[in-house]
Design a protein around this motif. Sequence first.
Motif, mmCIF file in Angstrom:
data_model
loop_
_atom_site.group_PDB
_atom_site.id
_atom_site.type_symbol
_atom_site.label_atom_id
_atom_site.label_comp_id
_atom_site.label_asym_id
_atom_site.label_seq_id
_atom_site.Cartn_x
_atom_site.Cartn_y
_atom_site.Cartn_z
ATOM 1 N N GLN A 1 56.537 26.630 24.540
ATOM 2 C CA GLN A 1 57.405 25.463 24.473
ATOM 3 C C GLN A 1 58.788 25.877 24.936
ATOM 4 O O GLN A 1 59.170 27.052 24.831
ATOM 5 N N THR A 2 59.554 24.906 25.418
ATOM 6 C CA THR A 2 60.922 25.151 25.853
ATOM 7 C C THR A 2 61.841 24.110 25.249
ATOM 8 O O THR A 2 61.476 22.935 25.149
ATOM 9 N N LEU A 3 63.021 24.545 24.852
ATOM 10 C CA LEU A 3 64.073 23.649 24.394
ATOM 11 C C LEU A 3 65.252 23.836 25.346
ATOM 12 O O LEU A 3 65.708 24.959 25.556
ATOM 13 N N LEU A 4 65.716 22.732 25.943
ATOM 14 C CA LEU A 4 66.907 22.762 26.772
ATOM 15 C C LEU A 4 68.098 22.371 25.912
ATOM 16 O O LEU A 4 68.026 21.419 25.139
ATOM 17 N N ILE A 5 69.198 23.123 26.074
ATOM 18 C CA ILE A 5 70.405 22.871 25.286
ATOM 19 C C ILE A 5 71.554 22.672 26.262
ATOM 20 O O ILE A 5 71.807 23.515 27.123
#
Length: 105
Positions: free
Chosen positions: A95-99
Amino acid sequence: MDVRGVVSEDRRRALFGYSLTGSSASYPPGPLTFPGLDPDTLYTVRPAVPEEGHPGNGQSPLAWLQSALDGVPLRLSGRVLAQAGLQAPVLLPEQTLLIEFHAAD
């Protein structure tokens, strides 16, 4: 854990991605730090997620992440973000979280 980002030339905006490439060896994951930001600039920090989306693995989100999702902006200096960072949320592998980071005016 993999953290990559791009910072604008004037250092007023940045986008970082945090991904898990496999199962984490530690729980919870350590802090995420964000190099390249202007240490003296105050940044508004928010996850870049679809309105119907929610990052994570189904567990309760971290306070900084939940407040940002609720529309309460988190504001921290580039110095704090580079040195102390933010607690990484627990994600499922791959999974990836963009901030997003925007200089607060």
